[in-house]
Design an enzyme around this catalytic site. Structure first.
Site, mmCIF file in Angstrom:
data_model
loop_
_atom_site.group_PDB
_atom_site.id
_atom_site.type_symbol
_atom_site.label_atom_id
_atom_site.label_comp_id
_atom_site.label_asym_id
_atom_site.label_seq_id
_atom_site.Cartn_x
_atom_site.Cartn_y
_atom_site.Cartn_z
ATOM 1 N NE ARG A 290 -2.766 2.909 2.121
ATOM 2 C CZ ARG A 290 -3.955 3.131 3.214
ATOM 3 N NH1 ARG A 290 -4.721 2.575 4.363
ATOM 4 N NH2 ARG A 290 -4.572 4.682 2.981
ATOM 5 C CG HIS A 291 -0.905 4.921 -1.030
ATOM 6 N ND1 HIS A 291 -1.383 6.060 -0.184
ATOM 7 C CD2 HIS A 291 -2.374 4.693 -1.720
ATOM 8 C CE1 HIS A 291 -2.127 5.829 0.212
ATOM 9 N NE2 HIS A 291 -3.167 5.265 -0.518
ATOM 10 N NE ARG B 86 -3.781 7.692 -3.003
ATOM 11 C CZ ARG B 86 -4.618 7.788 -3.192
ATOM 12 N NH1 ARG B 86 -4.680 9.165 -3.996
ATOM 13 N NH2 ARG B 86 -6.040 7.458 -3.231
ATOM 14 C CD GLU C 10 -9.001 2.284 -2.667
ATOM 15 O OE1 GLU C 10 -9.547 1.306 -2.906
ATOM 16 O OE2 GLU C 10 -7.855 2.464 -1.436
ATOM 17 C CG HIS D 285 -5.048 2.746 -4.467
ATOM 18 N ND1 HIS D 285 -4.849 3.844 -4.374
ATOM 19 C CD2 HIS D 285 -4.492 2.897 -5.958
ATOM 20 C CE1 HIS D 285 -4.589 5.331 -5.098
ATOM 21 N NE2 HIS D 285 -3.302 3.974 -5.868
#
Length: 200
Positions: free
Chosen positions: A7-8, A57, A78, A143
């Site tokens: 995940r970022h 991101r 996302e 995400h």
């Protein structure tokens, strides 16, 4: 094939618990540090390929964890939360707790948003396509919702039964073979400290 799910890192919206959806937001300074901390772990695993959501991101996270020549796709974005984009979870819950809980469980859709099934279909289509080309460790930078969708489709873990995926955390699943089902190998690992209260 092993799928390494990252995940970022924390974005500029994470700290205020605002739903990000497909808004294109930068990493916060903390998010950059989180990603930097994960880099030695990813480098030690030596992924053979990497794919990433095209949102900023996530791209920045992929670069900071050492992903090289990663492919970008909007299909790993996302889930689209429609009219809820940018709103705080506290605000949404105060207005309609049942709607929020239904969305979190994957059983309802925010106004103007994307249904859970449509979202999971597009995410898993990317994984299936990647699976066509042999690779021992495929890095997927994405995400939190993407990770939950993959866990649901491949491991039958329902979104309502999965805690928030922490920023810049590593999860891993081994896809099914002829003799073994898909298996969870790692979830929510962070090299510096655990985060069990991640905004989602």
């Amino acid at each position: 094939m092993r799928i390494l799910l990252v995940r970022h890192g924390q974005s500029e919206w994470n700290a205020t618990h605002r739903l990000q959806g497909q808004a294109d937001i930068n990493l916060s300074e903390l998010g950059k540090t989180q990603a930097d901390n994960l880099r030695p772990v990813i480098e030690s695993i030596k992924p053979c390929r990497a794919i990433s959501s095209d949102l900023q991101r996530v791209q920045d996270t992929a670069k900071r964890i050492g992903a090289k020549d990663f492919d970008l796709t909007d299909q790993l974005r996302e889930i689209d939360v429609g009219d809820w984009t940018g709103r705080t979870t506290q605000d949404i819950q105060a207005q309609d707790m049942q709607a929020y809980l239904g969305w979190r469980a994957g059983t309802s859709t925010p106004p103007g948003g994307e249904s859970w099934n449509d979202f999971a279909d597009r995410v898993c289509a990317v994984i299936e396509k990647a699976h066509e080309t042999p690779c021992k460790n495929l890095l997927v930078v994405c995400h939190g919702g993407v990770i939950r969708a993959i866990l649901q489709r491949y491991l039958m873990l329902q979104p309502a039964n999965i805690i928030p995926v922490a920023p810049a955390s590593l999860s891993a699943i081994r896809l099914a073979t002829d003799k073994k089902p898909a298996r969870l190998e790692l979830f929510n690992y962070r090299p510096v400290q655990l985060d069990l209260e991640a905004p989602d």
